[in-house]
Design an enzyme around this catalytic site. Sequence first.
Site, PDB file in Angstrom:
ATOM      1  N   SER A 124       0.837  -1.195   0.000  1.00 29.63           N
ATOM      2  CA  SER A 124       0.000   0.000   0.000  1.00 29.63           C
ATOM      3  C   SER A 124       0.873   1.245   0.000  1.00 29.63           C
ATOM      4  O   SER A 124       1.982   1.249   0.554  1.00 29.63           O
ATOM      5  CB  SER A 124      -0.856  -0.012   1.275  1.00 29.63           C
ATOM      6  OG  SER A 124      -1.426   1.249   1.497  1.00 29.63           O
ATOM      7  N   THR A 126       0.455   3.467   1.820  1.00 34.49           N
ATOM      8  CA  THR A 126       0.541   3.870   3.220  1.00 34.49           C
ATOM      9  C   THR A 126       1.977   3.718   3.741  1.00 34.49           C
ATOM     10  O   THR A 126       2.360   4.370   4.706  1.00 34.49           O
ATOM     11  CB  THR A 126      -0.473   3.058   4.072  1.00 34.49           C
ATOM     12  OG1 THR A 126      -0.634   3.701   5.317  1.00 34.49           O
ATOM     13  CG2 THR A 126      -0.028   1.634   4.298  1.00 34.49           C
ATOM     14  N   TYR A 149      -1.694  -1.188  10.955  1.00 35.86           N
ATOM     15  CA  TYR A 149      -1.983  -1.701   9.609  1.00 35.86           C
ATOM     16  C   TYR A 149      -0.832  -1.367   8.658  1.00 35.86           C
ATOM     17  O   TYR A 149      -0.292  -2.237   7.962  1.00 35.86           O
ATOM     18  CB  TYR A 149      -3.298  -1.107   9.082  1.00 35.86           C
ATOM     19  CG  TYR A 149      -3.426  -1.165   7.581  1.00 35.86           C
ATOM     20  CD1 TYR A 149      -3.721  -2.357   6.938  1.00 35.86           C
ATOM     21  CD2 TYR A 149      -3.211  -0.025   6.793  1.00 35.86           C
ATOM     22  CE1 TYR A 149      -3.805  -2.420   5.552  1.00 35.86           C
ATOM     23  CE2 TYR A 149      -3.304  -0.077   5.420  1.00 35.86           C
ATOM     24  CZ  TYR A 149      -3.596  -1.270   4.795  1.00 35.86           C
ATOM     25  OH  TYR A 149      -3.663  -1.323   3.426  1.00 35.86           O
ATOM     26  N   LYS A 153       2.237  -3.735   6.560  1.00 32.17           N
ATOM     27  CA  LYS A 153       2.616  -3.715   5.132  1.00 32.17           C
ATOM     28  C   LYS A 153       4.125  -3.521   5.003  1.00 32.17           C
ATOM     29  O   LYS A 153       4.781  -4.169   4.183  1.00 32.17           O
ATOM     30  CB  LYS A 153       1.855  -2.616   4.386  1.00 32.17           C
ATOM     31  CG  LYS A 153       0.353  -2.872   4.265  1.00 32.17           C
ATOM     32  CD  LYS A 153       0.054  -4.127   3.461  1.00 32.17           C
ATOM     33  CE  LYS A 153      -1.409  -4.483   3.425  1.00 32.17           C
ATOM     34  NZ  LYS A 153      -1.679  -5.821   2.879  1.00 32.17           N
ATOM     35  N   ARG A 295      -9.730  14.024   9.868  1.00 33.36           N
ATOM     36  CA  ARG A 295      -9.679  12.673  10.431  1.00 33.36           C
ATOM     37  C   ARG A 295      -8.247  12.397  10.877  1.00 33.36           C
ATOM     38  O   ARG A 295      -7.320  12.605  10.095  1.00 33.36           O
ATOM     39  CB  ARG A 295     -10.113  11.661   9.360  1.00 33.36           C
ATOM     40  CG  ARG A 295     -10.099  10.218   9.831  1.00 33.36           C
ATOM     41  CD  ARG A 295     -10.741   9.292   8.804  1.00 33.36           C
ATOM     42  NE  ARG A 295      -9.953   9.134   7.585  1.00 33.36           N
ATOM     43  CZ  ARG A 295     -10.282   8.317   6.587  1.00 33.36           C
ATOM     44  NH1 ARG A 295     -11.389   7.583   6.661  1.00 33.36           N
ATOM     45  NH2 ARG A 295      -9.524   8.236   5.510  1.00 33.36           N
ATOM     46  N   ASP A 298      -4.895  11.053   8.697  1.00 30.95           N
ATOM     47  CA  ASP A 298      -4.927  11.288   7.244  1.00 30.95           C
ATOM     48  C   ASP A 298      -3.681  12.043   6.791  1.00 30.95           C
ATOM     49  O   ASP A 298      -3.297  13.035   7.420  1.00 30.95           O
ATOM     50  CB  ASP A 298      -6.162  12.137   6.857  1.00 30.95           C
ATOM     51  CG  ASP A 298      -7.369  11.281   6.509  1.00 30.95           C
ATOM     52  OD1 ASP A 298      -7.184  10.086   6.194  1.00 30.95           O
ATOM     53  OD2 ASP A 298      -8.491  11.806   6.556  1.00 30.95           O
TER      54      ASP A 298
HETATM   55  C1  UD1 Z   1      -5.888   4.772   3.541  1.00 29.35           C
HETATM   56  C2  UD1 Z   1      -4.476   4.447   3.144  1.00 29.35           C
HETATM   57  C3  UD1 Z   1      -4.467   3.250   2.248  1.00 29.35           C
HETATM   58  C4  UD1 Z   1      -5.195   2.102   2.892  1.00 29.35           C
HETATM   59  C5  UD1 Z   1      -6.626   2.515   3.155  1.00 29.35           C
HETATM   60  C6  UD1 Z   1      -7.369   1.389   3.846  1.00 29.35           C
HETATM   61  C7  UD1 Z   1      -3.034   6.406   3.017  1.00 29.35           C
HETATM   62  C8  UD1 Z   1      -2.516   7.514   2.170  1.00 29.35           C
HETATM   63  N1  UD1 Z   1      -3.882   5.582   2.422  1.00 29.35           N
HETATM   64  O1  UD1 Z   1      -6.513   5.296   2.407  1.00 29.35           O
HETATM   65  O2  UD1 Z   1      -3.141   2.858   1.996  1.00 29.35           O
HETATM   66  O3  UD1 Z   1      -5.159   0.966   2.067  1.00 29.35           O
HETATM   67  O4  UD1 Z   1      -6.592   3.649   4.024  1.00 29.35           O
HETATM   68  O5  UD1 Z   1      -8.693   1.736   4.021  1.00 29.35           O
HETATM   69  O6  UD1 Z   1      -2.690   6.242   4.161  1.00 29.35           O
HETATM   70  N2  UD1 Z   1     -12.859  10.869   3.323  1.00 29.35           N
HETATM   71  C9  UD1 Z   1     -13.830  11.793   3.693  1.00 29.35           C
HETATM   72  N3  UD1 Z   1     -14.996  11.327   4.214  1.00 29.35           N
HETATM   73  C10 UD1 Z   1     -15.248   9.999   4.387  1.00 29.35           C
HETATM   74  C11 UD1 Z   1     -14.243   9.072   4.007  1.00 29.35           C
HETATM   75  C12 UD1 Z   1     -13.057   9.551   3.493  1.00 29.35           C
HETATM   76  O7  UD1 Z   1     -13.645  13.001   3.542  1.00 29.35           O
HETATM   77  O8  UD1 Z   1     -16.327   9.652   4.888  1.00 29.35           O
HETATM   78  C13 UD1 Z   1     -11.593  11.363   2.755  1.00 29.35           C
HETATM   79  C14 UD1 Z   1     -10.380  11.033   3.596  1.00 29.35           C
HETATM   80  O9  UD1 Z   1     -10.129  12.025   4.560  1.00 29.35           O
HETATM   81  C15 UD1 Z   1      -9.288  10.952   2.525  1.00 29.35           C
HETATM   82  C16 UD1 Z   1     -10.036  10.477   1.274  1.00 29.35           C
HETATM   83  O10 UD1 Z   1     -11.420  10.719   1.531  1.00 29.35           O
HETATM   84  O11 UD1 Z   1      -8.794  12.229   2.264  1.00 29.35           O
HETATM   85  C17 UD1 Z   1      -9.848   9.004   0.996  1.00 29.35           C
HETATM   86  O12 UD1 Z   1     -10.104   8.277   2.189  1.00 29.35           O
HETATM   87  P1  UD1 Z   1     -10.183   6.692   2.224  1.00 29.35           P
HETATM   88  O13 UD1 Z   1     -11.042   6.202   1.128  1.00 29.35           O
HETATM   89  O14 UD1 Z   1     -10.516   6.286   3.619  1.00 29.35           O
HETATM   90  O15 UD1 Z   1      -8.705   6.219   1.852  1.00 29.35           O
HETATM   91  P2  UD1 Z   1      -7.291   6.674   2.480  1.00 29.35           P
HETATM   92  O16 UD1 Z   1      -7.435   7.122   3.858  1.00 29.35           O
HETATM   93  O17 UD1 Z   1      -6.641   7.570   1.495  1.00 29.35           O
END
Ligand code: UD1
Length: 337
Positions: A124, A126, A149, A153, A295, A298
């Site tokens: 990932s 991540t 998590y 990885k 969050r 993030d």
């Molecule tokens: C993260 C990890 C990724 C991991 C995944 C597992 C990083 C960069 N990425 O992805 O490697 O496999 O988690 O789940 O660490 N968001 C909102 N509202 C919501 C949900 C999400 O605003 O209700 C935003 C988040 O703040 C983020 C984006 O959407 O900016 C993507 O979020 P998400 O889909 O959870 O993925 P990551 O956090 O990027």
Amino acid sequence: MKILVTGGAGFIGSHTVVELHNAGFEPVIIDNFNNSKITALDGLRAIIGHDVRCYQADCNDVAALEGIFKTENIEGVIHFAAHKAVGESVAQPLSYYYNNLNSTVLLLELMEKYGIENFVFSSSCTVYGEPDALPVTEATPRKAATSPYGNTKQICEDIIRDHVRATPSLKAIALRYFNPIGAHQSAQIGELPLGVPSNLVPFITQTAAGWREKLTIFGNDYNTPDGTNVRDYIHVVDLAKAHVQALRLLQKQTTGQYYDVFNVGTGRGNTVLEVVKAFEKVSGQPLNYEIGARRSGDVEQIFASADKVNNIMEWTAQKTLEESLADAWRWQLTLKK
Ligand code: UD1
């Protein structure tokens, strides 16, 4: 060539099973259905035209795993099966370390015992943490993981690298996924999050379908074009095809002790608000959302340099953000609450 796909009924696993089949490989699934549904097998049957062999077992069940290696003439392993919720990993670290590390070690041991040379691992982005420069290349140093998590990885990558060094015949690739979204265009398979989704796109589609009242965007005060986080969203079918290319690259290696890592992303970054706007465009309906607090954990922005994967694995993402969101929406409309 038979390929064991651990977690093959899951989101990325099931799409990879389809692409393996399309490319002439014979996928064999092992899945414990802890975070996937048995109905994924119906979707696979509908797309492929016949059943895919599936063992319902846990990858930490050494007897079950060994039974598969004894019965099937497996020539490669793609290891998806893992716990993957960042927040849950903070609350239950031992479960993450046990499950994710142990299954990887067991698979590598059995591969050695049964003379299996090809291994593809689901890593990932991540592992990069909060990057100092963008886009991130594979040469970008990994930072200390921000969650158990993420740490699993990093540790799994290290385990594989060390084991390859010690094993003359072994060839392995770790794929560092960016943000997989979308669904198969047939809408027969897709993402099936259990409970309230923590990922952005399932939350968006469930909100649009009326399952959730509104999306909360986690912060709009970041140092990005519109203040919301930037990510590299990749269509899951493109990501699935990267696994086929990884296997082909492994097959091309004439000697063992080969290990490499590849970013699998589009090379484009999009903000959360851009994703919301693109979704509104493709679905033709406004999305109910609000801006909320950041969050915790993030990263502000991350997107891939895809140069290495483009050049060496001969793979490039084909689908646009709009196509990915349209497919995710079509899939959502097939689901019952
Ligand atoms: C993260 C990890 C990724 C991991 C995944 C597992 C990083 C960069 N990425 O992805 O490697 O496999 O988690 O789940 O660490 N968001 C909102 N509202 C919501 C949900 C999400 O605003 O209700 C935003 C988040 O703040 C983020 C984006 O959407 O900016 C993507 O979020 P998400 O889909 O959870 O993925 P990551 O956090 O990027």
